[in-house]
Design an enzyme around this catalytic site. Structure first.
Site, mmCIF file in Angstrom:
data_model
loop_
_atom_site.group_PDB
_atom_site.id
_atom_site.type_symbol
_atom_site.label_atom_id
_atom_site.label_comp_id
_atom_site.label_asym_id
_atom_site.label_seq_id
_atom_site.Cartn_x
_atom_site.Cartn_y
_atom_site.Cartn_z
ATOM 1 C CB SER A 5 -0.971 -0.027 1.184
ATOM 2 O OG SER A 5 -2.012 0.919 0.987
ATOM 3 C CG ASP A 14 -7.588 -1.239 -4.289
ATOM 4 O OD1 ASP A 14 -8.210 -0.749 -3.342
ATOM 5 O OD2 ASP A 14 -6.364 -1.457 -4.261
ATOM 6 C CG HIS A 59 -5.792 -1.931 -0.796
ATOM 7 N ND1 HIS A 59 -5.044 -1.479 -1.863
ATOM 8 C CD2 HIS A 59 -5.153 -1.509 0.319
ATOM 9 C CE1 HIS A 59 -4.003 -0.809 -1.406
ATOM 10 N NE2 HIS A 59 -4.050 -0.815 -0.087
#
Length: 256
Positions: free
Chosen positions: A65, A183, A239
């Protein structure tokens, strides 16, 4: 990250894995991921890498991330010890324009983040105190973003031309970017492959190859792409949702 460290060590016996912790404990590490100036984090990490005797010959890096773009800043700013491969898993290299989900919706941290964003994401106070503000990229306020973003606009060569950044990034053997096709955390998901919204609106996205950053080759990404140094991987999930099998097949070979 402890889980990732474990599966890497299990698959590559004898490998040395440094799991970066920003703070003296896990609580501080979590808080710093929201409230510690990113430039200070990068400096801290560079210092840790430079002092680690196991890494002096070079190392591979893997960021998850926001850690993806933070480690890219390490590659661009701190070439010693050398980074061989940069693996960005869900990193937001052109920034974000949305804060759709916050871990722990009822937590005080989520409330603070929202209040700070409401104060004005490009004000000096918010930029210096809120991590997510430092890679907030408003495609409808490009001039304000370029002028006031203290982190992302700098590493993306939008504040000026830093030839050292370009030289250091191009020294990578591979720059691997993993995009999550479903995502719901990153807005827009195209940022994970260095794409973004077309300037002036927030509906249509364009790929890296259509951005001015690529066309003008401000970071050397065009040259890296033509040399086969850019690797674009995808996962059909939300994600950071991937299977061990996918990780073993796609990521482990890059670490050997």
């Amino acid at each position: 990250m402890g889980y990732i460290k474990k599966i890497v060590e299990n698959k590559i016996p004898g490998i040395y894995v440094l799991s970066l912790q920003i703070g003296n404990n896990l609580v501080e590490d979590m808080e710093n991921s929201y409230f510690m100036n990113v430039n200070k984090q990068v400096t801290l990490v560079c210092d840790k890498l430079a002092k680690d005797p196991h890494l002096q010959g070079g190392y591979n890096s893997m960021g998850f991330s926001q850690g993806g773009q933070f480690l890219r800043a390490v590659a661009q700013r701190c070439p010693s010890p050398p980074m061989f491969n940069l693996i960005s898993i869900g990193g937001q290299h052109q920034g974000v324009f949305g804060f759709p989900r916050c871990p722990g919706e009822k937590s005080r941290i989520c409330d603070w983040v929202r209040k700070l964003l409401d104060l004005g994401v490009y004000t000096k106070m918010v930029q210096e105190r809120l991590v997510q503000a430092e890679y907030w990229h408003d495609p409808m306020k490009e001039e304000e973003y370029q002028k006031n973003s203290i982190f992302l606009a700098d590493i993306n060569q939008e504040k000026g031309n830093n030839e050292t950044y370009k030289k250091n990034l191009m020294a990578l053997k591979k720059f691997v970017m993993v995009k999550f096709l479903n995502d719901t955390m990153v807005d827009p998901p195209a940022s994970e492959w260095f794409g973004y919204y077309r300037s002036g609106q927030a509906k249509e996205t364009i790929p890296l190859q259509e951005t001015s950053l690529y066309k003008e080759d401000q970071l050397g990404l065009q040259q890296m792409d033509k040399a086969g140094k850019l690797v674009f991987l995808s996962v059909a999930g939300d994600h950071l949702r991937f299977s061990e099998e996918w990780f073993y097949t796609n990521i482990i070979p890059l670490l050997n």
